[in-house]
Design a protein around this motif. Sequence first.
Motif, mmCIF file in Angstrom:
data_model
loop_
_atom_site.group_PDB
_atom_site.id
_atom_site.type_symbol
_atom_site.label_atom_id
_atom_site.label_comp_id
_atom_site.label_asym_id
_atom_site.label_seq_id
_atom_site.Cartn_x
_atom_site.Cartn_y
_atom_site.Cartn_z
ATOM 1 N N GLY A 1 11.467 -2.433 27.047
ATOM 2 C CA GLY A 1 12.657 -3.241 27.279
ATOM 3 C C GLY A 1 13.721 -2.476 28.045
ATOM 4 O O GLY A 1 13.884 -1.262 27.880
ATOM 5 N N GLY A 2 14.439 -3.182 28.911
ATOM 6 C CA GLY A 2 15.496 -2.566 29.711
ATOM 7 C C GLY A 2 16.774 -2.379 28.914
ATOM 8 O O GLY A 2 17.028 -3.055 27.912
ATOM 9 N N GLY A 3 17.600 -1.437 29.345
ATOM 10 C CA GLY A 3 18.880 -1.180 28.691
ATOM 11 C C GLY A 3 19.926 -2.209 29.065
ATOM 12 O O GLY A 3 19.897 -2.813 30.143
ATOM 13 N N GLY A 4 20.886 -2.433 28.161
ATOM 14 C CA GLY A 4 21.989 -3.348 28.437
ATOM 15 C C GLY A 4 23.038 -2.708 29.321
ATOM 16 O O GLY A 4 23.246 -1.487 29.287
ATOM 17 N N GLY A 5 23.719 -3.524 30.125
ATOM 18 C CA GLY A 5 24.777 -3.025 30.989
ATOM 19 C C GLY A 5 26.051 -2.759 30.218
ATOM 20 O O GLY A 5 26.350 -3.409 29.209
ATOM 21 N N GLY A 6 26.831 -1.763 30.672
ATOM 22 C CA GLY A 6 28.089 -1.420 30.023
ATOM 23 C C GLY A 6 29.200 -2.387 30.393
ATOM 24 O O GLY A 6 29.164 -3.072 31.418
ATOM 25 N N GLY B 1 19.598 0.980 32.435
ATOM 26 C CA GLY B 1 18.383 1.577 32.982
ATOM 27 C C GLY B 1 17.164 0.727 32.672
ATOM 28 O O GLY B 1 17.097 0.039 31.640
ATOM 29 N N ALA B 2 16.192 0.743 33.553
ATOM 30 C CA ALA B 2 14.957 -0.009 33.349
ATOM 31 C C ALA B 2 14.153 0.584 32.201
ATOM 32 O O ALA B 2 14.226 1.777 31.904
ATOM 33 C CB ALA B 2 14.116 0.003 34.622
ATOM 34 N N GLY B 3 13.360 -0.265 31.552
ATOM 35 C CA GLY B 3 12.435 0.223 30.550
ATOM 36 C C GLY B 3 11.381 1.112 31.175
ATOM 37 O O GLY B 3 11.023 0.974 32.356
ATOM 38 N N GLY B 4 10.890 2.055 30.396
ATOM 39 C CA GLY B 4 9.861 2.961 30.885
ATOM 40 C C GLY B 4 8.654 2.208 31.411
ATOM 41 O O GLY B 4 8.232 1.197 30.845
ATOM 42 N N TYR B 5 8.083 2.695 32.508
ATOM 43 C CA TYR B 5 6.973 2.058 33.227
ATOM 44 C C TYR B 5 5.806 3.025 33.213
ATOM 45 O O TYR B 5 5.890 4.134 33.764
ATOM 46 C CB TYR B 5 7.428 1.759 34.659
ATOM 47 C CG TYR B 5 6.398 1.183 35.598
ATOM 48 C CD1 TYR B 5 6.406 -0.172 35.904
ATOM 49 C CD2 TYR B 5 5.450 1.993 36.227
ATOM 50 C CE1 TYR B 5 5.487 -0.702 36.806
ATOM 51 C CE2 TYR B 5 4.520 1.468 37.113
ATOM 52 C CZ TYR B 5 4.552 0.123 37.396
ATOM 53 O OH TYR B 5 3.631 -0.408 38.282
ATOM 54 N N GLY C 1 14.798 1.435 28.084
ATOM 55 C CA GLY C 1 15.767 1.841 29.097
ATOM 56 C C GLY C 1 17.098 2.229 28.485
ATOM 57 O O GLY C 1 17.505 1.716 27.433
ATOM 58 N N GLY C 2 17.812 3.144 29.141
ATOM 59 C CA GLY C 2 19.108 3.608 28.650
ATOM 60 C C GLY C 2 20.215 2.603 28.931
ATOM 61 O O GLY C 2 20.254 1.952 29.980
#
Length: 324
Positions: A104-109, A117-121, A166-167
């Motif tokens: 899963g991708g990270g949420g925006g600030g 950041g995108a989730g690991g691929y 993701g971060g």
Amino acid sequence: MTLPSAGNPISLQQVNVELGNSGTASINMGSSAVRGLFDVSSGAIDMSDGYGKANAQYISASGGSTSTSGGYKYHVFTSSGTFTVNTIGNAAGSNTLQYLVVAGGGGGGSAHGGGGGAGGYRTGSASSSAQNYSITIGGGGSEGSSNSSGSNGSNSSGFGLTSTGGGGGGGEGYNGKAGGSGGGASGGPDNKSGGSGTSGQGNNGGNRQNSYYSGGAGGGGASQAGTTQTGYGSSNGTAGGNGSQWLNGTYYAGGGGGGAWDYSGGSGGSGGGGAGASGSQPYAPTGSANTGGGGGGGRSLGYDGTRYGGAGGSGIVIVRYAIS
């Protein structure tokens, strides 16, 4: 391979090889394996019965949502489940699994926030085995609000691989968070750092390099880091890093764009990254579902009212194998 066609002699060595044996192995032409290959259930077998025959066996499996394209069968998991191999196939047909695992991708600030950041691929391949494979799909991280940073996405796993969520993108005054790909830095004040990506899974989020306020920096993507923010004052957010294209031709794991200080948010990276919010958007776009894309950063602290980041996109696991 296939045995020779009519008019060409068939050797015992070729029959052995077609059956997966050593070419010099002893062979019983009345065995069930030979009868199956030559399609002669009983009685005498003539070499001509084998013209054009093949011992190809293909993987048979179940689980997820299935489709076929270009001689392959795809199993797509958008929620956690089980992939089951019923028939392992062979080298003459298919006996190799190819797979993609995206977290899963990270949420925006929030508040001229950094993009998620995108989730690991991660990708891989392995010989098939008659067993159950447990699949876990990670959710996207929640968006930042009230000047806070976005949350990290959750891990996805399958086939012995685990991809890191993701971060989250940095909220007002915060660095981006580390993850599969790192979240982008907020737009100040002062210099801020993008989060670190995980080696072999993604890239760093964009840094923010200025002593005054600006738009947020983009989150990292699977194939590219988030764009560094060097703007000053009234400025756009910067772009999220691009994702990577898998064997099905689709891009996954794009970073979210940074939120604007006044004008336009940064573009989301290819592969589901959400764009950063513009000055007129109280809610930043989310990362696309089942891509692992990062969410976009929220608009400037200078705007009254809502200035939320966007939530990250959920992850995905795909496995394919040849069927012809």
